[in-house]
Design a protein around this motif. Structure first.
Motif, PDB file in Angstrom:
ATOM      1  N   PRO A   1       0.828  -1.200   0.000  1.00 45.77           N
ATOM      2  CA  PRO A   1       0.000   0.000   0.000  1.00 45.77           C
ATOM      3  C   PRO A   1       0.870   1.260   0.000  1.00 45.77           C
ATOM      4  N   ASN A   2       0.440   2.267  -0.717  1.00 48.17           N
ATOM      5  CA  ASN A   2       1.220   3.493  -0.801  1.00 48.17           C
ATOM      6  C   ASN A   2       0.345   4.685  -0.415  1.00 48.17           C
ATOM      7  N   PRO A   3       0.518   5.176   0.817  1.00 51.33           N
ATOM      8  CA  PRO A   3      -0.341   6.268   1.282  1.00 51.33           C
ATOM      9  C   PRO A   3      -0.208   7.512   0.403  1.00 51.33           C
ATOM     10  N   ALA A   4       0.988   7.786  -0.113  1.00 50.26           N
ATOM     11  CA  ALA A   4       1.180   8.990  -0.923  1.00 50.26           C
ATOM     12  C   ALA A   4       0.357   8.915  -2.204  1.00 50.26           C
ATOM     13  N   ALA A   5       0.364   7.729  -2.837  1.00 53.94           N
ATOM     14  CA  ALA A   5      -0.391   7.572  -4.083  1.00 53.94           C
ATOM     15  C   ALA A   5      -1.840   7.144  -3.818  1.00 53.94           C
ATOM     16  N   LYS A   6      -2.168   7.014  -2.523  1.00 58.98           N
ATOM     17  CA  LYS A   6      -3.508   6.575  -2.102  1.00 58.98           C
ATOM     18  C   LYS A   6      -3.893   5.221  -2.692  1.00 58.98           C
ATOM     19  N   THR A   7      -2.905   4.349  -2.872  1.00 61.10           N
ATOM     20  CA  THR A   7      -3.245   3.003  -3.339  1.00 61.10           C
ATOM     21  C   THR A   7      -3.231   2.060  -2.138  1.00 61.10           C
ATOM     22  N   THR A   8      -4.132   1.082  -2.203  1.00 56.99           N
ATOM     23  CA  THR A   8      -4.207   0.122  -1.109  1.00 56.99           C
ATOM     24  C   THR A   8      -3.622  -1.211  -1.565  1.00 56.99           C
ATOM     25  N   GLY A   9      -3.437  -2.139  -0.647  1.00 56.80           N
ATOM     26  CA  GLY A   9      -2.895  -3.443  -1.015  1.00 56.80           C
ATOM     27  C   GLY A   9      -2.760  -4.318   0.214  1.00 56.80           C
ATOM     28  N   PHE A  10      -2.465  -5.580  -0.018  1.00 60.46           N
ATOM     29  CA  PHE A  10      -2.395  -6.541   1.089  1.00 60.46           C
ATOM     30  C   PHE A  10      -0.978  -6.865   1.540  1.00 60.46           C
ATOM     31  N   ASN A  11       0.047  -6.317   0.846  1.00 62.07           N
ATOM     32  CA  ASN A  11       1.414  -6.515   1.334  1.00 62.07           C
ATOM     33  C   ASN A  11       1.681  -5.429   2.369  1.00 62.07           C
ATOM     34  N   PHE A  12       1.015  -5.589   3.525  1.00 58.13           N
ATOM     35  CA  PHE A  12       1.003  -4.536   4.541  1.00 58.13           C
ATOM     36  C   PHE A  12       2.387  -4.189   5.060  1.00 58.13           C
ATOM     37  N   GLY A  13       3.238  -5.198   5.204  1.00 63.03           N
ATOM     38  CA  GLY A  13       4.540  -5.002   5.839  1.00 63.03           C
ATOM     39  C   GLY A  13       5.596  -4.512   4.872  1.00 63.03           C
ATOM     40  N   ALA A  14       5.221  -4.309   3.602  1.00 67.18           N
ATOM     41  CA  ALA A  14       6.100  -3.751   2.575  1.00 67.18           C
ATOM     42  C   ALA A  14       7.333  -4.607   2.327  1.00 67.18           C
ATOM     43  N   PHE A  15       7.208  -5.917   2.499  1.00 63.62           N
ATOM     44  CA  PHE A  15       8.356  -6.772   2.222  1.00 63.62           C
ATOM     45  C   PHE A  15       8.526  -6.943   0.722  1.00 63.62           C
ATOM     46  N   THR A  16       9.774  -6.816   0.257  1.00 64.79           N
ATOM     47  CA  THR A  16      10.025  -7.045  -1.158  1.00 64.79           C
ATOM     48  C   THR A  16      11.467  -7.475  -1.373  1.00 64.79           C
ATOM     49  N   ASN A  17      11.683  -8.080  -2.541  1.00 63.75           N
ATOM     50  CA  ASN A  17      12.977  -8.673  -2.819  1.00 63.75           C
ATOM     51  C   ASN A  17      12.903  -9.099  -4.290  1.00 63.75           C
ATOM     52  N   ALA A  18      13.920  -8.786  -5.078  1.00 61.22           N
ATOM     53  CA  ALA A  18      13.841  -8.986  -6.529  1.00 61.22           C
ATOM     54  C   ALA A  18      13.566 -10.452  -6.900  1.00 61.22           C
ATOM     55  N   ASP A  19      14.319 -11.388  -6.298  1.00 58.80           N
ATOM     56  CA  ASP A  19      14.132 -12.812  -6.618  1.00 58.80           C
ATOM     57  C   ASP A  19      12.726 -13.274  -6.239  1.00 58.80           C
ATOM     58  N   PHE A  20      12.275 -12.702  -5.172  1.00 55.51           N
ATOM     59  CA  PHE A  20      10.971 -13.036  -4.616  1.00 55.51           C
ATOM     60  C   PHE A  20       9.874 -12.647  -5.608  1.00 55.51           C
ATOM     61  N   ASP A  21       9.899 -11.397  -6.075  1.00 53.01           N
ATOM     62  CA  ASP A  21       8.931 -10.932  -7.070  1.00 53.01           C
ATOM     63  C   ASP A  21       8.979 -11.817  -8.320  1.00 53.01           C
TER      64      ASP A  21
ATOM     65  N   ASN B   1      10.872 -17.865   4.358  1.00 57.73           N
ATOM     66  CA  ASN B   1      11.326 -18.621   5.523  1.00 57.73           C
ATOM     67  C   ASN B   1      12.607 -18.013   6.088  1.00 57.73           C
ATOM     68  N   ASP B   2      13.473 -17.545   5.205  1.00 58.18           N
ATOM     69  CA  ASP B   2      14.732 -16.961   5.644  1.00 58.18           C
ATOM     70  C   ASP B   2      14.529 -15.526   6.141  1.00 58.18           C
ATOM     71  N   GLU B   3      13.731 -14.764   5.412  1.00 60.47           N
ATOM     72  CA  GLU B   3      13.581 -13.341   5.723  1.00 60.47           C
ATOM     73  C   GLU B   3      12.613 -13.076   6.880  1.00 60.47           C
ATOM     74  N   GLN B   4      11.667 -13.980   7.117  1.00 58.83           N
ATOM     75  CA  GLN B   4      10.692 -13.843   8.205  1.00 58.83           C
ATOM     76  C   GLN B   4      10.002 -12.471   8.269  1.00 58.83           C
ATOM     77  N   PRO B   5       9.398 -12.029   7.162  1.00 54.79           N
ATOM     78  CA  PRO B   5       8.626 -10.787   7.247  1.00 54.79           C
ATOM     79  C   PRO B   5       7.363 -10.967   8.107  1.00 54.79           C
ATOM     80  N   TYR B   6       6.984 -12.196   8.324  1.00 53.55           N
ATOM     81  CA  TYR B   6       5.950 -12.546   9.297  1.00 53.55           C
ATOM     82  C   TYR B   6       6.585 -13.494  10.291  1.00 53.55           C
ATOM     83  N   MET B   7       6.053 -13.501  11.525  1.00 52.35           N
ATOM     84  CA  MET B   7       6.248 -14.643  12.398  1.00 52.35           C
ATOM     85  C   MET B   7       5.042 -15.480  11.996  1.00 52.35           C
TER      86      MET B   7
END
Lengths: 573, 319
Positions: A483-503, A531-537
């Motif tokens: 989600p991007n508050p500046a652009a007023k877009t919503t989304g479900f990746n709340f914790g903003a985790f990202t990684n090129a290989d992952f995408d 599993n390695d990055e643990q953006p969630y418990m």
């Protein structure tokens, strides 16, 4: 389960289409075998199946369904082209069978020759097209994106065409039809041919698809009182707020059901539901773990336990500037080691659940078989990781770096006892490894607003995901879903985790090679990064606890479907 | 009288506008967006899907615009389509009204059938144990929270004794016109809803009766040599009942609003249960339709009460 129903309302609802997951590997969670007729038992017809629910249905039009109760009842009236194997989720022919072209763009379908509507008219390819047109014309459906890649879809939606050019019904054999997609999209099978895509009876709903009808479908009386059925049961009556009554479809293509009537009955809450299962006022329902022992003690009842396609987790805002510790992978790993999830499962779920360490629950075919760090509870290791990350323990027992302690808030929705207890346990156990948690409770709707809009007040949160047949994790994890508050877009990746290989792995899983084996490889990469990055418990995946009478025969429920062979169920007298 | 009724009806307009405004503000200012709430977890929806849904319910407009539209439509009794049910909100609420009215009217009948005799018996037996018992009940009945009392009844009569059903309006498998089965479902919720009123009426009637039997005209009637039964029934009770009868309109309003809690406890599919569920899922059109219907019934029942006052007691001047 009540709490999850609320969290995941839409998701599960879609029982196949909206949702995520698709075929399967063997069940790893606890399952109970079906109770087929014992030798010498002859199935007899009769009786009434009464399912308990906390909420009423909202609609009986599968195109408009967006909640679990409506999906449950509608699924018994409108059958789907395929069904999911209950144990491994593998898709199997049902109303139709299919082949996919070598370029993965065209799906060729053939509807079962015996498949008729309850009034005797045949189910045809035209009926599939009618379903799609209804979705395209409805203003209130939430399903349009399921079909957006079908050729000619947009032209029809915009009123530039009178039909959807990608859907071709065979003029020689009306039971045959093909659907052409503009691009390869692996979830298409589940999304575009699942429970929200018909077939819908053209002789009933055709009048709403004519040009100039606009959104007439949204007001159709058949939405609340269907006149024909392709499923095992036909609609009889909806006593609003109290019960929905269906009777058996004598013309059902897999054979007339043995049980005469199906009733969907509304009850106040889980306590009443459990009590009524005991008295027999209900004879089908899921109970909470706390009621399990009581149910198992009843001579007249039996309980099926199998893993649910959902999990409850603690999420971390990995871009939080107010809780910078959460940006560090080592801190997040420490948080995974520092919480005894097995003990949580034992105490909160009475053992009826599985610890999770990545996104796909073990029952899903997309879950990696091995090679994941299980993060066993280990306080010393947790503290070692915090030290490696440059933190030192202060006089107050809390780790700090540059004078700043590891301190963050975790918010859960008030009223959800499971999550409230998890929050309490996490607060205590994290304190024991030198991490200070400020527990917070908020109304569910407030949390939803803050999470989906990317409100940076959120540092840690407890909520759940319910997954569907299709395992595509794009909507939850892809970087475009932050989600991007500046652009007023919503989304479900709340914790903003990202990684090129992952995408890349997520993208390849949905639009690369669509074979299950190839997709599984991509999801293995995806899950290993998580599993390695643990953006969630990652918390736990609970078991579904389905209670039915001892004398109900032929029922064989599993993670992916409980009622797949409903027409064969019978009560031993 | 006609002018009085018309004037009272005109007075109702600002009241209803105020209710409509407050309801609008409360729903919109409370945290949580209905479409975000409704689509939460639907991970394959595109942003365009969500925006289209928001537009379909008029939620894409600015708050003042939404308010203006809402008031104009509300004046024509249009509250829009329910977000969850995809159907006209007011017609959905009206579908549930007969159930709520059944419950409220049954409770009213119980209040009168039980409350009035209790009050009279207490007054006639003033100072005796029976009077004390009724007075004690008057306090307890008023103080006990309805939801708790409902749960207690369920534990005793449904769970333990299994005499009465605890949920819904009809047993599964029974015909819609099975009156006996409906009555069995009605007894507990109607009694719980009536409890506070029974207590009230018993206290009220006791006081009124005691007042009346001390009046000169009663003494005169007794002095004329009338049988004490006649004196009581014809002269005393009739006058004692006047305020009770006139209060009925207001009581009905109280019962309809009170039904909200009772309907939850007994899963009684009425307006209260439906509106409450809508509030939990932020279904704006249903919330406003439910609240406006309640508001209209309230205004109407107070109007009936005031007219009843004027008709029954000529001392009250119609102004």
């Amino acid at each position: 389960m009540k709490q999850q129903t609320r969290t995941l309302r839409l998701l599960v609802a879609l029982l196949g289409t909206l949702a995520l997951v698709a075929t399967a590997c063997g069940p790893t969670g606890p399952t109970s075998g079906g109770t087929t007729a014992a030798p010498g038992e002859t199935p007899v017809a009769g009786g009434r199946l009464i399912e308990g629910s906390f909420a009423d249905i909202k609609t009986l039009n599968p195109m408009l369904v967006a909640d679990v109760p409506s999906s449950t009842v509608t699924g018994k009236i409108y059958d789907t082209l395929f069904f999911a194997d209950p144990k491994n989720g593998e898709l199997k022919p049902n109303l139709g069978k299919w082949t996919i072209s070598s370029d993965s763009l065209t799906y060729n379908w053939e509807i079962d020759p015996k498949a008729n509507w309850s009034d005797g008219k045949p189910v045809t390819g035209e009926d599939y097209l009618t379903g799609l047109k209804l979705v395209a014309m409805s203003k209130l459906t939430v399903r349009k994106s399921n079909f957006q890649d079908i050729e000619g879809w947009k032209d029809f939606v915009d009123g530039k065409a009178t039909t959807i050019s990608g859907v071709k019904v065979d003029s020689a054999d009306p039971k045959k039809f093909s659907v052409k997609f503009a691009k390869v999209f692996c979830p298409a099978l589940v999304n575009a041919f699942g429970s929200s895509s018909g077939p819908m009876p053209t002789h009933i709903f055709g009048k709403y698809t004519a040009a100039g009808q606009a959104d007439a479908i949204d007001k159709a009386p058949e939405n609340t009182a269907p006149t024909v059925s392709s499923g095992p049961y036909v609609f009889k009556e909806w006593r609003k707020g109290d019960q929905v009554i269906l009777t058996k479809n004598q013309n059902y293509f897999k054979g007339s059901p043995l049980i005469d009537e199906y009733v969907f009955k509304i009850v106040a809450d889980a306590t009443v539901l459990a009590a009524q299962l005991k008295t027999g006022e209900l004879n089908y329902g899921t109970v909470e773990p706390k009621d399990l022992a009581d149910m198992e003690a009843q001579q007249n009842l039996k309980v099926f336990k199998y893993q649910a396609l959902s999990y409850t987790y603690i999420g971390w805002n990995v871009k939080s500037t107010t809780a910078p510790a959460l940006q560090d992978k080592r801190v997040r790993q420490a948080l995974a080691y520092g919480l005894d999830m097995d003990a949580v499962v034992k105490s909160i779920l009475f053992g009826q659940g599985t610890k999770m360490v990545a996104h796909h629950p073990p029952a899903s075919w997309a879950a990696p078989g091995a090679g994941l760090n299980q993060y066993p509870y280990d306080k010393a290791k947790a503290e070692d990781l915090l030290k490696t990350a440059g933190y030192t323990k202060g006089g107050d027992g809390i780790y700090a770096k540059d004078g700043k302690p590891i301190e963050f808030s975790i918010v859960a929705n008030s009223g959800n006892k499971t999550r409230e207890t998890l929050l309490q346990v996490a607060t205590e156990q994290y304190k024991a490894i030198g991490v200070k948690v400020n527990p917070k409770l908020e109304a569910f709707e407030t949390m939803v607003d803050k999470l989906t809009t990317g409100n940076q007040e959120i540092q840690g949160w407890i909520i759940g995901w319910s997954l569907g047949l299709e395992p595509d994790p794009y909507g939850i994890w892809h970087s475009t879903q932050i989600p991007n508050p500046a652009a007023k877009t919503t989304g479900f990746n709340f914790g903003a985790f990202t990684n090129a290989d992952f995408d890349k792995a997520i993208e390849a899983g949905r639009s690369g090679n669509c074979s299950q084996a190839e997709r599984k490889k991509n999801y293995e990469t995806f899950n290993k990064i998580l599993n390695d990055e643990q953006p969630y418990m990652f918390g736990f995946s609970p078991n579904t606890l389905l209670v039915v009478p001892q004398n109900l025969r032929a029922i064989d429920p599993g993670t992916f479907s409980a009622t797949w062979n409903l027409e064969k169920w019978w009560f031993k007298q | 009288m006609r002018t009085y009724v018309i004037r009272r009806l005109l007075y109702a307009i600002p009241t209803l506008v105020a209710i409509a405004t407050i309801t609008f503000l409360i729903t919109r200012l409370a945290p949580g967006d209905p479409i975000r709430f409704f689509t939460f977890g639907a991970t394959d929806l595109t942003r365009e899907d969500i925006e289209a849904l928001r537009a379909a319910h008029g939620l894409d407009k600015s708050l003042p615009e939404q308010f203006a539209l809402y008031i104009v439509n509300a004046a024509q009794m249009k509250f829009g389509n329910s977000i969850l049910y995809h159907k006209d909100a007011m017609s959905l609420v009206l579908e549930r009204l007969p159930n709520t009215l059944t419950l409220a009217v049954s409770a009213l009948v119980l209040q009168l059938l039980i409350g009035v005799p209790l009050g009279v018996i207490a007054a006639v037996n003033r100072g005796k144990w029976i009077d004390n018992a009724v007075r004690f009940f008057g306090v307890i009945g008023h103080a006990v929270p309805a939801f708790w009392f409902g749960l207690m009844l369920i534990i005793v009569f449904s769970v333990t004794l299994r005499w009465l059903p605890s949920q819904g309006v009809l047993t599964v498998g029974k015909d819609v016109w099975d009156i006996g089965d409906r009555l069995k479902h009605l007894i507990m919720p109607a009694f719980v809803l009536a409890l506070a009123g029974i207590a009230n009426y018993s206290r009220y009637l006791r006081t009124e009766t005691l007042d009346v039997i001390r009046q000169d005209y009663i003494r005169t009637a007794e002095a004329k040599g009338l049988a004490s039964k006649t004196v009581f029934m014809v002269h005393a009770l009739r006058n004692a009942l006047i305020p009770v009868v006139t209060a009925l309109g207001g009581v009905l309003a109280f019962l309809i609003s009170g039904a909200l809690v009772i309907e939850q406890v007994f899963t009684w599919p009425g307006v209260g249960q439906f509106t409450y569920a809508a509030a939990r899922s932020k279904d704006y059109p249903v919330i406003t339709a439910g609240v406006m219907l309640g508001g209209m019934l309230l205004v109407l029942s107070y109007l009936i009460r005031d007219i009843a006052y004027a008709v029954v007691d000529p001392r009250i001047k119609v102004k």
